[in-house]
Scaffold this motif. Structure first.
Motif, mmCIF file in Angstrom:
data_model
loop_
_atom_site.group_PDB
_atom_site.id
_atom_site.type_symbol
_atom_site.label_atom_id
_atom_site.label_comp_id
_atom_site.label_asym_id
_atom_site.label_seq_id
_atom_site.Cartn_x
_atom_site.Cartn_y
_atom_site.Cartn_z
ATOM 1 N N THR A 24 34.381 13.595 34.807
ATOM 2 C CA THR A 24 34.988 13.183 36.077
ATOM 3 C C THR A 24 36.300 13.952 36.295
ATOM 4 O O THR A 24 36.435 14.714 37.262
ATOM 5 C CB THR A 24 35.267 11.666 36.041
ATOM 6 O OG1 THR A 24 34.132 11.010 35.483
ATOM 7 C CG2 THR A 24 35.552 11.129 37.427
ATOM 8 N N ALA A 25 37.230 13.775 35.372
ATOM 9 C CA ALA A 25 38.521 14.454 35.527
ATOM 10 C C ALA A 25 38.375 15.961 35.306
ATOM 11 O O ALA A 25 38.966 16.764 36.029
ATOM 12 C CB ALA A 25 39.530 13.868 34.531
ATOM 13 N N ASP A 45 30.726 21.801 28.466
ATOM 14 C CA ASP A 45 30.300 20.399 28.346
ATOM 15 C C ASP A 45 29.097 20.301 27.424
ATOM 16 O O ASP A 45 28.206 21.148 27.444
ATOM 17 C CB ASP A 45 29.953 19.777 29.698
ATOM 18 C CG ASP A 45 29.958 18.255 29.603
ATOM 19 O OD1 ASP A 45 30.987 17.639 29.955
ATOM 20 O OD2 ASP A 45 28.945 17.676 29.139
ATOM 21 N N SER A 99 30.837 10.434 32.909
ATOM 22 C CA SER A 99 30.551 9.037 33.234
ATOM 23 C C SER A 99 30.388 8.823 34.734
ATOM 24 O O SER A 99 29.778 7.831 35.152
ATOM 25 C CB SER A 99 31.647 8.139 32.658
ATOM 26 O OG SER A 99 31.664 8.286 31.246
ATOM 27 N N ASN A 103 27.752 5.922 36.158
ATOM 28 C CA ASN A 103 28.533 4.687 36.312
ATOM 29 C C ASN A 103 28.016 3.856 37.481
ATOM 30 O O ASN A 103 27.040 4.196 38.138
ATOM 31 C CB ASN A 103 30.035 4.995 36.406
ATOM 32 C CG ASN A 103 30.428 5.608 37.737
ATOM 33 O OD1 ASN A 103 29.631 5.692 38.668
ATOM 34 N ND2 ASN A 103 31.660 6.045 37.831
ATOM 35 N N CYS A 106 31.555 1.739 41.748
ATOM 36 C CA CYS A 106 32.532 0.924 42.504
ATOM 37 C C CYS A 106 33.797 1.740 42.695
ATOM 38 O O CYS A 106 34.320 2.305 41.730
ATOM 39 C CB CYS A 106 32.911 -0.327 41.737
ATOM 40 S SG CYS A 106 31.513 -1.214 41.096
ATOM 41 N N VAL A 244 32.016 21.016 21.835
ATOM 42 C CA VAL A 244 33.286 21.526 21.300
ATOM 43 C C VAL A 244 33.622 20.822 19.992
ATOM 44 O O VAL A 244 33.575 19.592 19.899
ATOM 45 C CB VAL A 244 34.414 21.357 22.345
ATOM 46 C CG1 VAL A 244 35.771 21.693 21.726
ATOM 47 C CG2 VAL A 244 34.118 22.239 23.551
ATOM 48 N N THR A 581 38.007 2.456 36.638
ATOM 49 C CA THR A 581 38.807 3.640 36.323
ATOM 50 C C THR A 581 38.340 4.949 36.951
ATOM 51 O O THR A 581 38.940 6.001 36.707
ATOM 52 C CB THR A 581 38.869 3.809 34.789
ATOM 53 O OG1 THR A 581 37.549 3.576 34.267
ATOM 54 C CG2 THR A 581 39.823 2.827 34.162
ATOM 55 N N LEU A 582 37.280 4.896 37.761
ATOM 56 C CA LEU A 582 36.786 6.136 38.357
ATOM 57 C C LEU A 582 37.862 6.822 39.208
ATOM 58 O O LEU A 582 38.128 8.023 39.065
ATOM 59 C CB LEU A 582 35.550 5.812 39.222
ATOM 60 C CG LEU A 582 34.886 6.971 39.941
ATOM 61 C CD1 LEU A 582 34.345 7.984 38.948
ATOM 62 C CD2 LEU A 582 33.744 6.461 40.826
HETATM 63 C C1 LIG Z 1 28.156 2.801 32.535
HETATM 64 C C2 LIG Z 1 29.482 2.968 33.196
HETATM 65 C C3 LIG Z 1 29.758 2.299 34.385
HETATM 66 C C4 LIG Z 1 30.983 2.464 35.009
HETATM 67 N N1 LIG Z 1 31.176 1.928 36.252
HETATM 68 C C5 LIG Z 1 32.303 2.213 36.927
HETATM 69 C C6 LIG Z 1 32.463 1.799 38.277
HETATM 70 O O1 LIG Z 1 31.572 1.238 38.889
HETATM 71 N N2 LIG Z 1 33.649 2.077 38.900
HETATM 72 C C7 LIG Z 1 34.657 2.704 38.251
HETATM 73 O O2 LIG Z 1 35.726 2.873 38.857
HETATM 74 N N3 LIG Z 1 34.522 3.147 36.988
HETATM 75 C C8 LIG Z 1 33.354 2.944 36.325
HETATM 76 N N4 LIG Z 1 33.186 3.414 35.072
HETATM 77 C C9 LIG Z 1 34.301 4.141 34.453
HETATM 78 C C10 LIG Z 1 34.474 5.560 34.972
HETATM 79 O O3 LIG Z 1 33.240 6.120 35.327
HETATM 80 C C11 LIG Z 1 35.130 6.379 33.863
HETATM 81 O O4 LIG Z 1 36.322 5.765 33.467
HETATM 82 C C12 LIG Z 1 35.466 7.814 34.262
HETATM 83 O O5 LIG Z 1 34.342 8.411 34.827
HETATM 84 C C13 LIG Z 1 35.958 8.560 33.021
HETATM 85 O O6 LIG Z 1 36.307 9.869 33.361
HETATM 86 P P1 LIG Z 1 36.752 10.908 32.243
HETATM 87 O O7 LIG Z 1 36.913 12.200 32.926
HETATM 88 O O8 LIG Z 1 37.917 10.361 31.490
HETATM 89 O O9 LIG Z 1 35.532 10.983 31.200
HETATM 90 P P2 LIG Z 1 34.016 11.380 31.455
HETATM 91 O O10 LIG Z 1 33.679 11.352 32.891
HETATM 92 O O11 LIG Z 1 33.191 10.509 30.566
HETATM 93 O O12 LIG Z 1 33.930 12.894 30.975
HETATM 94 C C14 LIG Z 1 33.956 13.324 29.639
HETATM 95 C C15 LIG Z 1 33.070 14.567 29.541
HETATM 96 O O13 LIG Z 1 33.331 15.222 28.309
HETATM 97 C C16 LIG Z 1 32.122 15.644 27.717
HETATM 98 N N5 LIG Z 1 32.354 15.739 26.271
HETATM 99 C C17 LIG Z 1 32.732 14.770 25.424
HETATM 100 N N6 LIG Z 1 32.899 15.278 24.185
HETATM 101 C C18 LIG Z 1 32.639 16.595 24.263
HETATM 102 C C19 LIG Z 1 32.654 17.642 23.319
HETATM 103 N N7 LIG Z 1 33.000 17.452 22.041
HETATM 104 N N8 LIG Z 1 32.321 18.888 23.753
HETATM 105 C C20 LIG Z 1 31.979 19.129 25.041
HETATM 106 N N9 LIG Z 1 31.947 18.137 25.970
HETATM 107 C C21 LIG Z 1 32.285 16.901 25.589
HETATM 108 C C22 LIG Z 1 31.126 14.565 28.127
HETATM 109 O O14 LIG Z 1 29.790 15.015 28.065
HETATM 110 C C23 LIG Z 1 31.577 14.251 29.550
HETATM 111 O O15 LIG Z 1 30.923 15.071 30.487
HETATM 112 C C24 LIG Z 1 31.970 3.274 34.416
HETATM 113 C C25 LIG Z 1 31.707 3.970 33.228
HETATM 114 C C26 LIG Z 1 30.466 3.824 32.623
HETATM 115 C C27 LIG Z 1 30.180 4.594 31.357
#
Ligand SMILES: Cc1cc2nc3c(=O)[nH]c(=O)nc-3n(C[C@H](O)[C@H](O)[C@H](O)COP(=O)(O)OP(=O)(O)OC[C@H]3O[C@@H](n4cnc5c(N)ncnc54)[C@H](O)[C@@H]3O)c2cc1C
Length: 600
Positions: A24-25, A45, A99, A103, A106, A244, A581-582
């Motif tokens: 996401t980020a 990724d 995620s 997800n 919402c 990674v 947290t989206l």
């Molecule tokens: C099932 C579920 C339902 C949710 N529902 C909601 C909702 O309805 N509304 C809301 O606001 N939030 C929701 N959330 C939370 C929200 O989606 C997450 O908090 C947000 O997307 C996290 O963003 P991020 O960038 O921190 O991590 P992520 O989006 O998880 O990104 C991390 C990325 O890093 C990659 N990665 C990890 N380790 C490695 C590695 N060693 N090497 C290479 N790549 C790697 C992963 O494959 C992934 O693509 C939900 C989350 C989940 C899991």
């Protein structure tokens, strides 16, 4: 399907910015950095690209990805000491988009006060004004159709959302009577309509939009927003199936990332870092990558045999996690509203997919109704619980790390000043444990969530082998206030089920979970310990705080003691907020890109 780069484009080559994790980020940050054509940006990724995948695009498929290796990392916590030894599944997206691809879509936002608290903890610039500025540019809100507004009797005119951005936002096309009646029931129990649900005053009840594209009613996520339109840029490369393992560093005045090591098709490769490495692997994996690179708590690195390059005790500490539990009720015979229950029936799936194209049926429902309230609105024990929490913090004050002291001061202040951490989610279908739904019946669920936990956990690598998951230990319910808050939320949800007009749509004796025999605070406490689950919102594993207060990154997202390693994902949030947290992850990606552009 691969990304837009091959292994030969990447292995041994150099990119100005290497982003670890295209979630996401990460994708948001990378795409925005690539606006500068003179900057080469690479995203690595571990997952695959899955564009045009109905399992991702069709809304309404809550949890169908869980346990499937092409979508889900399927992490698990350690046995939880204060939760009867239970291990809890921590699902996370393992696919491009992270995620945001799996997800529940919402779109909620925190309050002004909570985001400003982030700045008060010693992080200049991380305040509501900047958060809103970035989200407005990301949001592509399409208001509901007039006929839908009229049918639901709802008004969204006061929703303050950006309209031109790439993350498309749209309301559920169907908001059922049980949800609307539950909304009215909340009002009847003294909850107000939220004054500005999308503008920083979330205290009350409201219907949130979803990250859905109104044009074809499909999921809008970081791939549709920040990959598809960018993938033809020559300076924006994405390599998928690239796991990674660590950063390759050199030491001078400060630690410097010279390369990023990753495995691809069973072989180890290195890509060179021209300017910066940015960790965006999510709050569960970014700390592991730092530890395997020799950055972290000395004793943790010692225990896994990784030489210490930088002793940074805050890595993997300060974990805070939202949890949820819920109560499900059977709808009365004759309530003809559709519910999400139809999607559990395999014989209904084709018909629901057909209805989806007409913007009808169970895929147009969703988790959209929210109550956010201060404890005083849901429980007459609010003062007693506040006093107990205050005493516990005072009694243990000298044992807390400096950064935690400041966090607890703010948390107690929030409890006292009407901040709204208690959440109830109005859900048109069955979504609870342990008693299962009966096929063919319809249900309504009141989920409830703990948003400002006092418990703090850890995430640490337990092996120098990158293939071994770190140990995820959130210390659920270590702090008694967390459990007590849940017990009060449970009682409030039960009260809602007995209050008109929601009551009028439920069967006589409608409660399936936890069930009427769970009738005392101690039984409710056991129910929570046995069945509460994660809301997938882990934060804090690489907290943004002053260095001397246990911080890992500064307010420019730079890891202390390094010259070119940054973190941009949920790991950096130092204190939890009452929102899903989206939106926070996108805000971090977008603000992170701006900071990097300004400080390169
Ligand atoms: C099932 C579920 C339902 C949710 N529902 C909601 C909702 O309805 N509304 C809301 O606001 N939030 C929701 N959330 C939370 C929200 O989606 C997450 O908090 C947000 O997307 C996290 O963003 P991020 O960038 O921190 O991590 P992520 O989006 O998880 O990104 C991390 C990325 O890093 C990659 N990665 C990890 N380790 C490695 C590695 N060693 N090497 C290479 N790549 C790697 C992963 O494959 C992934 O693509 C939900 C989350 C989940 C899991």
């Amino acid at each position: 399907m691969p990304g837009n780069a091959t292994i030969n484009d990447v292995s041994g080559q150099m990119f100005d910015i290497v982003v670890v994790g295209g979630g996401t980020a990460g994708l948001c940050l990378a795409a925005k950095l690539s606006d500068n054509p003179n900057l080469s940006v690479l995203v690595l990724d571990a997952g695959e690209v899955s564009v045009d995948d109905p399992k991702i695009l069709l809304p309404g498929q809550y949890g169908v990805h869980f346990g499937q290796e092409e979508y889900d990392w399927s992490f698990k916590t350690t046995p939880q000491k204060f939760s009867n030894g239970r291990q809890v599944d921590w699902n996370r997206g393992k696919v491009l988009g992270g995620s945001s691809a799996i997800n529940f879509m919402c779109w909620t936002k925190p309050s002004v006060q909570e985001v400003d608290d982030w700045e008060r903890l010693g992080n200049p610039g991380w305040n509501w004004a900047n958060f809103e500025r970035h989200l407005h540019a990301i949001e592509g809100y399409h208001p509901p159709l007039a006929k839908s507004v009229a049918a639901h009797g709802l008004n969204f005119d006061h929703y303050n959302l950006g309209k031109e951005g790439p993350v498309k936002l749209y309301h559920c096309a169907t908001i059922t009577r049980p949800e609307r009646y539950a909304y009215q029931t909340a009002l009847n129990l003294g909850i107000q309509p939220a004054p500005a649900p999308m503008g920083g005053d979330t205290n009350g009840v409201y219907f949130a939009p979803k990250s859905i594209n109104h044009e074809d009613y499909t999921r809008s996520y970081s791939v549709t927003a920040f990959y598809e339109k960018y993938k033809d840029r020559p300076n924006f490369r994405v390599l998928t199936r690239a796991y990674v393992t660590r950063l390759v560093t050199s030491t001078g005045d400060k630690l410097k990332a010279d390369g990023v090591e990753f495995s691809y098709d069973g072989r180890i490769h290195v890509v060179k870092v021209g300017k910066e490495a940015v960790l965006s692997a999510g709050a569960l994996k970014s700390p592991q990558i730092l530890e395997l690179s020799g950055v972290g708590r000395r004793e943790v690195l010692g225990s896994i045999g990784v030489p210490v390059k930088l002793d940074l005790p805050g890595v993997g500490e300060n974990i805070q996690e939202h949890m949820f539990s819920g109560m499900s009720f059977e709808l009365a015979d004759g309530v003809d509203d559709i519910t999400m229950d139809a999607l559990r029936d395999p014989s209904q799936l084709a018909e629901q997919a057909r209805l989806h194209k007409l913007e009808e049926g169970s895929h147009t429902l969703g988790i959209t109704g929210f109550v956010f309230a201060p404890m005083a609105k849901i429980s007459d024990r609010a003062k007693e619980l506040y006093d107990a929490a205050k005493k516990k913090v005072a009694d243990n004050w000298s044992s807390y790390p400096e950064g935690l002291k400041e966090q607890y001061k703010i948390q107690l202040e929030r409890l006292d000043n009407g901040c709204a951490p208690c959440e109830v989610v109005l859900t048109p279908g069955f979504l609870t444990f342990p008693n299962p739904p009966v096929p063919g019946k319809k249900y309504f669920t009141l989920l409830f969530c703990l948003n400002h936990p006092f418990s703090r956990g850890t995430i640490h690598a337990i092996s120098s082998d990158p293939a071994k998951d770190p140990e995820f230990d959130p210390h659920y319910f270590e702090h008694d206030l967390d459990l007590q808050t849940f017990v009060e939320l449970c009682k409030f949800a039960r009260k809602m089920s007995k209050t008109a007009p929601l009551r009028d749509l439920l069967k006589e004796n409608p409660e399936i979970n936890p069930g009427v025999d769970v009738d005392s605070d101690s039984k409710l406490g056991e129910f929570i310990k046995n069945y509460a689950s994660t809301t997938f919102h882990t934060i804090g594993s690489l907290s943004m705080l002053p260095h001397e207060k246990g911080g890992v990154v500064d307010s420019n997202l730079k890891v202390y003691g390094t010259s070119n390693i940054r973190v941009a994902d949920l790991s950096v949030i130092p204190l939890h907020l009452a929102a899903h947290t989206l939106s926070l992850a996108y805000a971090i990606g977008s603000y992170g890109a701006e900071i990097i552009k300004n400080t390169l």
